[in-house]
Design a protein around this motif. Structure first.
Motif, PDB file in Angstrom:
ATOM      1  N   ALA A 227       0.830  -1.205   0.000  1.00 35.51           N
ATOM      2  CA  ALA A 227       0.000   0.000   0.000  1.00 35.51           C
ATOM      3  C   ALA A 227       0.867   1.258   0.000  1.00 35.51           C
ATOM      4  O   ALA A 227       0.551   2.252  -0.670  1.00 35.51           O
ATOM      5  CB  ALA A 227      -0.937  -0.004   1.213  1.00 35.51           C
TER       6      ALA A 227
ATOM      7  N   ASP B  20      -4.319  -0.756  -3.607  1.00 35.38           N
ATOM      8  CA  ASP B  20      -4.423  -0.470  -2.179  1.00 35.38           C
ATOM      9  C   ASP B  20      -3.518   0.697  -1.812  1.00 35.38           C
ATOM     10  O   ASP B  20      -2.359   0.750  -2.208  1.00 35.38           O
ATOM     11  CB  ASP B  20      -4.024  -1.709  -1.376  1.00 35.38           C
ATOM     12  CG  ASP B  20      -4.510  -1.640   0.061  1.00 35.38           C
ATOM     13  OD1 ASP B  20      -5.490  -0.916   0.316  1.00 35.38           O
ATOM     14  OD2 ASP B  20      -3.934  -2.327   0.913  1.00 35.38           O
TER      15      ASP B  20
ATOM     16  N   TYR C 209      -5.766   1.047   3.629  1.00 37.59           N
ATOM     17  CA  TYR C 209      -5.199   0.035   4.535  1.00 37.59           C
ATOM     18  C   TYR C 209      -5.560   0.362   5.984  1.00 37.59           C
ATOM     19  O   TYR C 209      -5.998  -0.515   6.747  1.00 37.59           O
ATOM     20  CB  TYR C 209      -3.692  -0.012   4.326  1.00 37.59           C
ATOM     21  CG  TYR C 209      -2.937  -0.927   5.257  1.00 37.59           C
ATOM     22  CD1 TYR C 209      -2.700  -2.255   4.905  1.00 37.59           C
ATOM     23  CD2 TYR C 209      -2.430  -0.470   6.471  1.00 37.59           C
ATOM     24  CE1 TYR C 209      -1.989  -3.107   5.759  1.00 37.59           C
ATOM     25  CE2 TYR C 209      -1.731  -1.302   7.316  1.00 37.59           C
ATOM     26  CZ  TYR C 209      -1.512  -2.615   6.962  1.00 37.59           C
ATOM     27  OH  TYR C 209      -0.810  -3.442   7.813  1.00 37.59           O
TER      28      TYR C 209
END
Length: 318
Positions: free
Chosen positions: A83, A262, A267
């Motif tokens: 992420a 992501d 996250y």
């Protein structure tokens, strides 16, 4: 002499009373905004640092102190680093692609020969005032695999043979999110560049034209150096804003497919408000603290660059 001193003392007391009365009214008007700022900005920031040291699900008292375990788990989580990498890639692409394109468009819209400047500026600025979540939902349908607007247009043009799952493929999802992000905030950078261009001293350009300078020489030796301080501020704001793209990604892809899009914001949200299993507010707070430190470091570095460019202009070295 004593009368003079008493008169001076009374004058000072009267002036002090006036200042206190004036400042009291100022604080009276500021107090509601200050209270909201402390309650909804300062308090959550401070408490996020506290929660990061606890195993806490968001309910009940803080009892399970875990020290730096949340930070260690975050740093050892490959999904977090995935992420983080996606967030940095998104930020770099927006700065590298969007900022120069916005400058070129601003130069075009500032040209004297162009007609309908207000119309073009409005068209480019419309996405900025549109809610990001709404843009994400619309783009999710526009880039849909079946009956999506993009696929329908490309099929009719004969550029593709079958519908493409733009947001469901690991090869195209992140690129589409970046493309939409560039389009969404392009108008704001355009306005910043236009403001900088229109503030340039016109007499310098007139003198350069009289001396025989070409359009490229004007751009290379006058426009770019004079716009460098403004450009550094635009880069700073673009980079910091691009590091927070939660609403767009959440509504478009929710971080998928396979965490390809992501972002750190998504996250953190996934662990703090998890719909599957127990929410981990402490762990999410640790991830948020680490990411906040990175954003702060990037801001400091770019801020020093802004200060350096401003100093060079002030000293006449541009």
């Amino acid at each position: 002499m004593q009368i003079v001193i008493q008169t001076e003392t009374k004058r000072k007391q009267k002036w002090l009373h006036y200042r206190l009365h004036k400042e009291l009214w100022c604080w009276t008007f500021i107090a509601p905004q200050l209270a909201l700022f402390l309650l909804f900005t300062v308090y959550p920031i401070v408490m996020s640092y506290v929660y990061a040291f606890f195993h806490w699900n968001g309910y009940g008292p803080l009892q399970d102190f875990v020290g730096f375990d949340n930070f260690k788990e975050t740093l050892l989580d490959p999904i977090f680093w995935n992420a983080f990498r996606n967030s940095i890639v998104f930020m770099v692409c927006l700065v590298v692609i969007q900022v120069p394109l916005a400058l070129l468009m601003a130069l075009l819209l500032n040209a004297n020969w162009l007609k309908g400047k207000v119309f073009y500026r409005t068209i480019y600025f419309l996405p900025v005032v549109t809610t990001t979540a709404v843009v994400g939902l619309v783009m999710r349908f526009a880039f849909g695999a079946y009956k999506g607007l993009v696929n329908e247009v490309l099929l009719r043009l004969g550029w593709i043979d079958r519908p493409v799952d733009w947001l469901g493929s690991i090869d195209t999802a992140l690129g589409i999110v970046i493309l939409v992000g560039i389009w969404k905030t392009f108008g704001m950078k355009l306005v910043y560049w236009l403001a900088g261009i229109q503030a340039l001293p016109k007499e310098l350009f007139e003198a350069a034209r009289i001396d025989g300078a070409s359009a490229w020489q004007l751009f290379r030796y006058l426009t770019i150096p004079l716009l460098l301080p403004v450009g550094s501020v635009i880069v700073l704001m673009s980079a910091v804003n691009a590091l927070h793209v939660f609403d767009l990604v959440k509504t478009m892809t929710n971080g998928g497919p396979a965490f390809k899009t992501d972002m750190v914001d998504v996250y953190i949200y996934r662990y703090a408000f998890s719909g599957n299993g127990e929410a981990r507010v402490g762990f999410a707070s640790a991830a948020g603290v680490l990411y906040g430190i990175v954003v702060m470091l990037i801001s400091i570095i770019l801020g020093l660059f802004v200060k350096w460019t401003g100093g060079r202009k002030a000293s006449g070295r541009l």
